[in-house]
Design a protein around this motif. Structure first.
Motif, mmCIF file in Angstrom:
data_model
loop_
_atom_site.group_PDB
_atom_site.id
_atom_site.type_symbol
_atom_site.label_atom_id
_atom_site.label_comp_id
_atom_site.label_asym_id
_atom_site.label_seq_id
_atom_site.Cartn_x
_atom_site.Cartn_y
_atom_site.Cartn_z
ATOM 1 N N MET A 86 -17.763 -32.461 0.216
ATOM 2 C CA MET A 86 -17.594 -31.554 -0.909
ATOM 3 C C MET A 86 -17.595 -30.130 -0.379
ATOM 4 O O MET A 86 -18.219 -29.835 0.648
ATOM 5 C CB MET A 86 -18.727 -31.744 -1.931
ATOM 6 C CG MET A 86 -18.597 -30.854 -3.141
ATOM 7 S SD MET A 86 -19.916 -31.160 -4.323
ATOM 8 C CE MET A 86 -19.471 -29.948 -5.553
ATOM 9 N N PRO A 114 -13.711 -32.773 -3.721
ATOM 10 C CA PRO A 114 -14.182 -31.957 -4.844
ATOM 11 C C PRO A 114 -14.515 -30.545 -4.370
ATOM 12 O O PRO A 114 -15.127 -30.366 -3.320
ATOM 13 C CB PRO A 114 -15.429 -32.704 -5.333
ATOM 14 C CG PRO A 114 -15.846 -33.573 -4.197
ATOM 15 C CD PRO A 114 -14.606 -33.902 -3.433
ATOM 16 N N GLU A 162 -23.252 -33.382 -9.662
ATOM 17 C CA GLU A 162 -22.314 -33.993 -10.610
ATOM 18 C C GLU A 162 -20.997 -34.358 -9.939
ATOM 19 O O GLU A 162 -20.393 -35.393 -10.235
ATOM 20 C CB GLU A 162 -22.064 -33.017 -11.759
ATOM 21 C CG GLU A 162 -21.130 -33.541 -12.836
ATOM 22 C CD GLU A 162 -20.928 -32.514 -13.938
ATOM 23 O OE1 GLU A 162 -19.770 -32.342 -14.365
ATOM 24 O OE2 GLU A 162 -21.926 -31.890 -14.353
ATOM 25 N N LYS A 163 -20.542 -33.523 -9.017
ATOM 26 C CA LYS A 163 -19.248 -33.734 -8.371
ATOM 27 C C LYS A 163 -19.347 -34.439 -7.026
ATOM 28 O O LYS A 163 -18.330 -34.883 -6.487
ATOM 29 C CB LYS A 163 -18.542 -32.387 -8.166
ATOM 30 C CG LYS A 163 -18.135 -31.698 -9.461
ATOM 31 C CD LYS A 163 -17.471 -30.375 -9.184
ATOM 32 C CE LYS A 163 -16.967 -29.727 -10.476
ATOM 33 N NZ LYS A 163 -15.839 -30.498 -11.051
#
Length: 440
Positions: A86, A114, A162-163
Motif C-alpha cells: 500500500m 491501494p 481499511e484499504k
C-alpha cells in the motif's frame, strides 16, 4: 505470514519523514522494543487497532539531477509501487499541486496498489475547499493532516487499515526451508550462493515472480530441497545515494520476512559494522533463525586464537544475539561451504523444537528456587504455570500473578535457563506473560 508493507512516497520537502516519525512515534505502538538493538529509521514495525504492518520511509523522489524527467520519475515510482502493499502519497497542501506530483500520480493511477492521497501541512481544517486542487490528481479525496501537530493522523491510520490487503504475503505452507542470504553490499552474498550451488551440483529451477529483485533458487541435497534467496545489499541510509538502492532495502526486508533461516554475511576483513547490527536486529525482531557467516576468512591473518577472538567480538557487538552460531567460511575458495546447509538443518530443528510441558514447568520451578522472582513494594512475582505456544520461533507463555512485576533481566535469566537445558541455538525465543488469578 509476514506483515504487509506500507510505503510513504512523494517528492522532497512534503513532510514524509515527519509523518513517518509521527505515525511510529506518537500514534502507533511499536510491536517490539528489544534492548540492545539499534534501528535504521528506514522502517518500523507498527500496530494500529490490533493489526500489524511495516511502515517504510522511502525518502524524497528527487528527479532534478536526471536528464529525462518523465522516464526517471516513472522508473522510480514503479520501484516503490511494486514492492509495497500500500502507498501513502504525500503532497504539500501549502504549495498545491506541482508537476512532480502530477507525474507521480499518473504512474500511481495505473497501479493495482491501494493509494491514499495525504495532504500534509494543513493549517486550517475548517476549509476543505483549499484542497480541491488535489482532486485533479485522480487519486480520490485528499486526506488533510498535519504531521507536525499530529492532527488527523488517527483517521489516516483508520483508512490505512481499511484499504490494506488482508493477506499481503503468500502463506508459508511450503515445507522446504527458505534460506535468505543477507548483508551489506560487497560481502560476497552472490558468491556464497554460487558456491553453495556449485557444491551441491543440483539446481532444480528458478522461481519466477516471487521476489523480483531477490532471486529464489531451489537447491537439492540428499533428496532434501531448500529455497535459497539472494538479496540486494543493504547499506546504511547515509550511503544510499541512488533511490533504486533505497527500494532494494525494502525488497531485502521482505525476503527476510518470507524466509525461515537467514545467513547474515559479515566481511571478515572489515569485521562487524553498525549496519550488520541493524540487519541482525531486524532478523531477531522477525523471529527468524540466523547463522552468522563470516566470509572472506581466507584473507585474514590467523594464529591459534584468531577465531576465538573474532567470536568474542561478535558476541560483544551483538549482545542481543548470543544464540547465533558462527561459521567462518570463504565463498571464493569454498572453505567450509559444505557445512552451510548442515548448519541450516540444525538451526531449523532448533526453531521447530517442542518441549514437554512437564519438563518445562520443572525447569521453571528450579529456576525460581535458584533465583527468586523479583519483588516490588512487598509484592513478589509468582509464576504459576508455563506452556509452549508455538515454534519458529519457540514461544512460551508464563502465567503469572502480576505481569508488571516481571523485570527484563529476570526474563532474560529464564530464557538463559531454557537455552542451557534445551539449546535453541540459532533462533530467538519468545517469553510472553499472561495474568492469572492466584485463586485458580
Amino acid at each position: 505470514m509476514a506483515d504487509p508493507i506500507v510505503a510513504i512516497i512523494g517528492r522532497p520537502n512534503v513532510g514524509k519523514s515527519t509523518l513517518f516519525n509521527r505515525l511510529v512515534g506518537a500514534r502507533v505502538a511499536i510491536v517490539e522494543d528489544t534492548p540492545g538493538i539499534t534501528r535504521d529509521r528506514l522502517y518500523e514495525h507498527a500496530e494500529w487497532n490490533g493489526r500489524q504492518f511495516t511502515l517504510v520511509d522511502t525518502g524524497g523522489l528527487d528527479y532534478r539531477d536526471e536528464g529525462d524527467f518523465a522516464i526517471h520519475i516513472r522508473s522510480q515510482a514503479e520501484l516503490a509501487i511494486r514492492d509495497a502493499d500500500m502507498l501513502l502519497f504525500v503532497v504539500d497542501a501549502r504549495s498545491g499541486v506541482t508537476g512532480t506530483d502530477e507525474e507521480l500520480a499518473q504512474v500511481l493511477r495505473k497501479s493495482d496498489k491501494p493509494v491514499l492521497l495525504v495532504a500534509n501541512k494543513v493549517e486550517d481544517f475548517s476549509q476543505p475547499d483549499l484542497l480541491f486542487d488535489f482532486y485533479r490528481l485522480g487519486l480520490g479525496e485528499p486526506l488533510p493532516v498535519s504531521a507536525v501537530e499530529g492532527r488527523n493522523t488517527g483517521d489516516l491510520l483508520d483508512l490505512v487499515l481499511e484499504k490494506l490487503p488482508a493477506s499481503a504475503v503468500e502463506a508459508a505452507d511450503d515445507e522446504r526451508i527458505r534460506i535468505t542470504v543477507v548483508g551489506r553490499p560487497n560481502v560476497g552474498k552472490s558468491s556464497l550462493v554460487n558456491a553453495i550451488l556449485g557444491e551441491e551440483r543440483v539446481i532444480v529451477s528458478d522461481i519466477p515472480g516471487t521476489t523480483r529483485d531477490a532471486v529464489d533458487t531451489i537447491v537439492k541435497r540428499d533428496d532434501k530441497e531448500y529455497i535459497l534467496v539472494d538479496t540486494a545489499g543493504m547499506r546504511r541510509r547515509s550511503r544510499i545515494d541512488h533511490s533504486t538502492e533505497k527500494y532494494s532495502v525494502i525488497r531485502s526486508l521482505r525476503a527476510i520476512d518470507r524466509g525461515d533461516v537467514a545467513l547474515l554475511l559479515i566481511d571478515a576483513v572489515e569485521q562487524l559494522t553498525e549496519q550488520d547490527k541493524k540487519i541482525a536486529g531486524y532478523i531477531h525482531e522477525q523471529g527468524k533463525g540466523i547463522i552468522l557467516l563470516v566470509n572472506k576468512w581466507d584473507l585474514v591473518e590467523k594464529d591459534s586464537k584468531t577465531s576465538n577472538r573474532y567470536v568474542q567480538d561478535l558476541r560483544d557487538g551483538l549482545g542481543f544475539m548470543q544464540y547465533a552460531p558462527v561459521l567462518f567460511a570463504s565463498a571464493l575458495t569454498g572453505q567450509r561451504i559444505s557445512r552451510v546447509l548442515e548448519l541450516v538443518d540444525f538451526v531449523s530443528e532448533q526453531q521447530n523444537m517442542r518441549v514437554a510441558t512437564s519438563g518445562l514447568n520443572d525447569l521453571i520451578r528450579d529456576a525460581v528456587l535458584r533465583n527468586p522472582a523479583p519483588t516490588d513494594k512487598g509484592h513478589r512475582l509468582k509464576i504459576f504455570y508455563c506452556t509452549q505456544a508455538g515454534v519458529k520461533p519457540p514461544t512460551f507463555i508464563l502465567f503469572v500473578n502480576e505481569p508488571e512485576l516481571m523485570h527484563f533481566s529476570y526474563l532474560r535469566y529464564l530464557e538463559n535457563r531454557l537455552r542451557s537445558a534445551y539449546g535453541f541455538e540459532g533462533t530467538p525465543v519468545r517469553l510472553l506473560m499472561r495474568k492469572r488469578d492466584s485463586r485458580y
